[in-house]
Design a protein around this motif. Structure first.
Motif, PDB file in Angstrom:
ATOM      1  N   THR A  41       0.838  -1.207   0.000  1.00  0.00           N
ATOM      2  CA  THR A  41       0.000   0.000   0.000  1.00  0.00           C
ATOM      3  C   THR A  41       0.870   1.253   0.000  1.00  0.00           C
ATOM      4  O   THR A  41       0.558   2.240  -0.688  1.00  0.00           O
ATOM      5  N   GLU A  83      -7.317   0.648  -1.053  1.00  0.00           N
ATOM      6  CA  GLU A  83      -7.613  -0.399  -0.085  1.00  0.00           C
ATOM      7  C   GLU A  83      -8.776   0.106   0.782  1.00  0.00           C
ATOM      8  O   GLU A  83      -8.767   1.244   1.230  1.00  0.00           O
ATOM      9  N   ASP A 158      -5.583  -1.531  -5.142  1.00  0.00           N
ATOM     10  CA  ASP A 158      -4.992  -2.041  -3.906  1.00  0.00           C
ATOM     11  C   ASP A 158      -5.984  -3.007  -3.258  1.00  0.00           C
ATOM     12  O   ASP A 158      -7.015  -2.574  -2.762  1.00  0.00           O
ATOM     13  N   GLU A 159      -5.657  -4.294  -3.242  1.00  0.00           N
ATOM     14  CA  GLU A 159      -6.535  -5.356  -2.731  1.00  0.00           C
ATOM     15  C   GLU A 159      -7.811  -5.434  -3.569  1.00  0.00           C
ATOM     16  O   GLU A 159      -8.884  -5.006  -3.148  1.00  0.00           O
TER      17      GLU A 159
HETATM   18 MG   LIG Z   1      -2.003  -2.872   1.997  1.00  0.00          MG
END
Ligand SMILES: [Mg+2]
Ligand SMILES: Nc1ncnc2c1ncn2[C@@H]1O[C@H](COP(=O)(O)OP(=O)(O)OP(=O)(O)O)[C@@H](O)[C@H]1O
Length: 233
Positions: A41, A83, A158-159
């Motif tokens: 991240t 995220e 992110d994710e």
């Molecule tokens: Mg992360």
């Protein structure tokens, strides 16, 4: 398209990235994998200018963007799916999309509300629901759609599928595959290595803030030692 060259990033005194480097070429899907807390991240935040790198350089389309503001970086053509998704709870699905709409750096982007409804029919059905009334899967689709509405040349995820049910995950992977077929450049973080090796061209593994392995899907799939050591698989 994107060149991250030996960046060092910190939270206060605490250094998290150590000469972190990666590249994404035009039309490529590239992944960043690694265990929790390794700096994935933070790498994305540094690219977006949210946690600016203190040393090293980041170039996007051959222009240095290292110390620029997140707003300016976004306007240059980088779209972020953060995220945790960060959907606005008090805006409807449609309002969440309109809030970021932008025809892209060249002014000729193909993503508008009609194109989003076409790609995500479920979102269209929910267009008047508030951001906090929709499911996790719908929120993730909305987060992706919201980033696409800025017509980014590079999409950062992110994710991609964290916390989602298996069927919903499949829908997200299907969507990313479609985007890749259209030539969208993507940098994606996720824990699902199998799905990532199906879709992506190349992979980076990060450990304690630097890249410890990089290679193609074929190389990763046959390297049991790397999978075990760095991904815990
Ligand atoms: Mg992360
Ligand atoms: N705002 C912050 N302030 C201080 N330290 C932070 C902050 N955010 C993250 N860190 C620390 O920086 C390191 C890297 O975190 P980062 O969020 O980049 O990891 P990650 O690889 O994305 O992990 P995860 O898989 O859990 O999302 C961790 O040790 C984390 O505790």
């Amino acid at each position: 398209m994107l060149e991250v060259d030996a960046i060092n990033s910190f939270y206060g005194q605490s250094q998290v990235l150590f000469d972190m480097s990666l590249t994404v070429n035009d039309g490529e899907v590239v992944t960043l994998m690694g265990r929790n807390g390794m700096g994935k991240t933070t790498t994305i935040r540094s690219i977006m200018g949210l946690t600016p790198a203190r040393r090293g350089t980041i170039r996007f389309k051959n222009k240095e963007i290292t110390a620029q503001s997140p707003y300016r970086i976004a306007r240059l053509g980088i779209g972020l799916v953060p995220e945790g998704r960060l959907i606005s709870p008090n805006l409807s699905v449609e309002e969440n999309l309109i809030a970021t709409a932008n025809s892209g750096p060249a002014g000729t982007g193909r993503w508008d509300i009609a194109a989003v409804w076409n790609m995500f029919p479920k979102l269209r059905e929910r267009k008047n629901s508030m951001g906090n009334q929709i499911s996790g899967g719908e929120q993730q689709m909305l987060a992706i759609a919201r980033a696409l509405m800025t017509n980014p040349e590079l999409l950062l995820l992110d994710e991609a599928t964290e916390g989602l049910a298996p069927l919903i995950r499949q829908e997200i992977w299907y969507c990313l595959r479609n985007l890749k077929e259209e030539g969208q450049s993507i940098l994606v973080i996720d824990k699902n290595m199998q799905a990532l090796t199906d879709i992506a061209d190349r992979h980076y593994i990060i450990e304690k803030g630097s890249v410890v392995w990089e290679g193609t899907s074929r190389m990763l799939l046959k390297d049991d030692a790397v999978k075990h050591q760095y991904l815990g698989i």
